[in-house]
Design a protein around this motif. Structure first.
Motif, short mmCIF file in Angstrom:
data_model
loop_
_atom_site.label_atom_id
_atom_site.label_comp_id
_atom_site.label_asym_id
_atom_site.label_seq_id
_atom_site.Cartn_x
_atom_site.Cartn_y
_atom_site.Cartn_z
N LEU A 30 -1.65 7.56 6.55
CA LEU A 30 -0.30 7.93 6.12
C LEU A 30 0.40 6.73 5.53
N LEU A 31 0.96 6.93 4.34
CA LEU A 31 1.72 5.89 3.66
C LEU A 31 3.05 6.46 3.19
N VAL A 32 4.04 5.58 3.07
CA VAL A 32 5.35 5.99 2.57
C VAL A 32 5.75 5.08 1.41
N ARG A 33 6.53 5.65 0.52
CA ARG A 33 7.14 4.89 -0.57
C ARG A 33 8.64 4.97 -0.36
N HIS A 34 9.28 3.80 -0.19
CA HIS A 34 10.71 3.76 0.09
C HIS A 34 11.54 3.90 -1.18
N THR A 35 12.79 4.26 -1.00
CA THR A 35 13.72 4.33 -2.13
C THR A 35 14.26 2.95 -2.49
N ALA A 37 12.43 -0.23 -1.92
CA ALA A 37 11.43 -1.30 -2.05
C ALA A 37 10.22 -0.75 -2.79
N PRO A 38 9.62 -1.55 -3.66
CA PRO A 38 8.47 -1.05 -4.43
C PRO A 38 7.20 -0.94 -3.59
N GLY A 39 6.31 -0.08 -4.03
CA GLY A 39 4.98 0.03 -3.43
C GLY A 39 4.91 1.00 -2.27
N TRP A 40 3.67 1.19 -1.82
CA TRP A 40 3.37 2.05 -0.68
C TRP A 40 3.24 1.19 0.57
N HIS A 41 3.78 1.68 1.68
CA HIS A 41 3.84 0.94 2.94
C HIS A 41 3.35 1.81 4.08
N TYR A 108 17.00 10.05 1.66
CA TYR A 108 17.72 8.90 1.11
C TYR A 108 16.93 7.60 1.28
N GLU A 109 16.02 7.56 2.25
CA GLU A 109 15.25 6.34 2.53
C GLU A 109 13.81 6.42 2.05
N ILE A 110 13.21 7.59 2.14
CA ILE A 110 11.79 7.76 1.81
C ILE A 110 11.67 8.60 0.54
N ALA A 111 11.10 7.99 -0.50
CA ALA A 111 10.93 8.69 -1.77
C ALA A 111 9.73 9.63 -1.74
N GLU A 112 8.68 9.22 -0.99
CA GLU A 112 7.45 10.01 -0.99
C GLU A 112 6.60 9.64 0.22
N VAL A 113 5.87 10.63 0.73
CA VAL A 113 4.93 10.45 1.83
C VAL A 113 3.58 10.98 1.35
N ALA A 114 2.51 10.27 1.68
CA ALA A 114 1.18 10.73 1.28
C ALA A 114 0.16 10.42 2.36
N ALA A 115 -0.83 11.30 2.47
CA ALA A 115 -2.00 11.06 3.32
C ALA A 115 -3.11 10.67 2.35
N CYS A 116 -3.41 9.38 2.31
CA CYS A 116 -4.31 8.82 1.28
C CYS A 116 -5.70 8.54 1.86
N PRO A 117 -6.75 8.93 1.14
CA PRO A 117 -8.10 8.57 1.59
C PRO A 117 -8.22 7.04 1.69
N LEU A 118 -8.87 6.59 2.74
CA LEU A 118 -9.01 5.14 2.94
C LEU A 118 -9.69 4.45 1.77
N HIS A 119 -10.57 5.14 1.09
CA HIS A 119 -11.30 4.54 -0.03
C HIS A 119 -10.57 4.68 -1.36
N ALA A 120 -9.37 5.28 -1.35
CA ALA A 120 -8.63 5.49 -2.60
C ALA A 120 -7.13 5.30 -2.38
N LEU A 121 -6.73 4.12 -1.90
CA LEU A 121 -5.31 3.85 -1.71
C LEU A 121 -4.63 3.75 -3.08
N PRO A 122 -3.35 4.11 -3.16
CA PRO A 122 -2.64 3.98 -4.43
C PRO A 122 -2.68 2.53 -4.93
N ALA A 123 -2.70 2.37 -6.24
CA ALA A 123 -2.80 1.04 -6.84
C ALA A 123 -1.68 0.11 -6.40
N ASP A 124 -0.49 0.66 -6.17
CA ASP A 124 0.65 -0.19 -5.80
C ASP A 124 0.89 -0.23 -4.28
N THR A 125 -0.16 -0.04 -3.51
CA THR A 125 -0.07 -0.26 -2.06
C THR A 125 0.16 -1.75 -1.85
#
Length: 146
Positions: A30-35, A37-41, A108-125
């Motif tokens: 599970l990763l989140v993208r904040h409103t 800060a850049p990138g996935w966290h 207001y805080e979380i722009a997006e939530v994703a369940a990402c495959p471990l072998h295919a994390l978003p480029a901006d993680t």
């Protein structure tokens, strides 16, 4: 930067946050993208007054992703985060069993939530997120800085 994190930093000399490495049975993290800060966290946030770090980790994961930790949490590491004011620390936990629920929409805080495959994390993680995931998956010894 939104006002709440700034007020928190000014009011408290030291800040303590939590992050959760939540990997489901299909090897998705599970990763989140904040409103603000850049990138996935990794999901997480601040520890409230009177709250344990483990309670905060469970609460933050639920608030940000709707996921429930159904098993124990294991402390993955305790890290100094020099990038946030020089007095910020992060307790990072690994969730043993995670129940994914329908992922929430933007807040207001979380722009997006994703369940990402471990072998295919978003480029901006973020680099720190990638390090923590790699440590958890590969069994590497964590460093001491976020």
């Amino acid at each position: 930067m939104p006002l709440a994190p700034l007020v928190r930093r000014v009011r408290h000399g030291m800040t303590l946050g939590v992050r959760v490495i939540a990997i489901d049975s299909e090897d998705r993290v599970l990763l989140v993208r904040h409103t603000y800060a850049p990138g996935w966290h990794l999901p997480g946030g601040g520890v409230d007054i009177g709250e344990s770090a483990e309670e905060a980790a469970r609460r933050e994961l639920r608030e940000e992703t709707r996921a429930e930790i159904t098993g124990p949490l294991t402390l993955h590491g305790f890290f100094f985060n020099a990038a946030v004011g020089g007095r910020d620390y992060v307790a990072c936990y690994r969730a043993g069993d995670v129940q994914l629920n329908p992922l929430p929409g933007p807040t207001y805080e979380i722009a997006e939530v994703a369940a990402c495959p471990l072998h295919a994390l978003p480029a901006d993680t973020t680099p720190a997120t990638r390090r923590r995931i790699a440590e958890a998956v590969n069994g590497d010894v964590p460093g001491d800085c976020w």
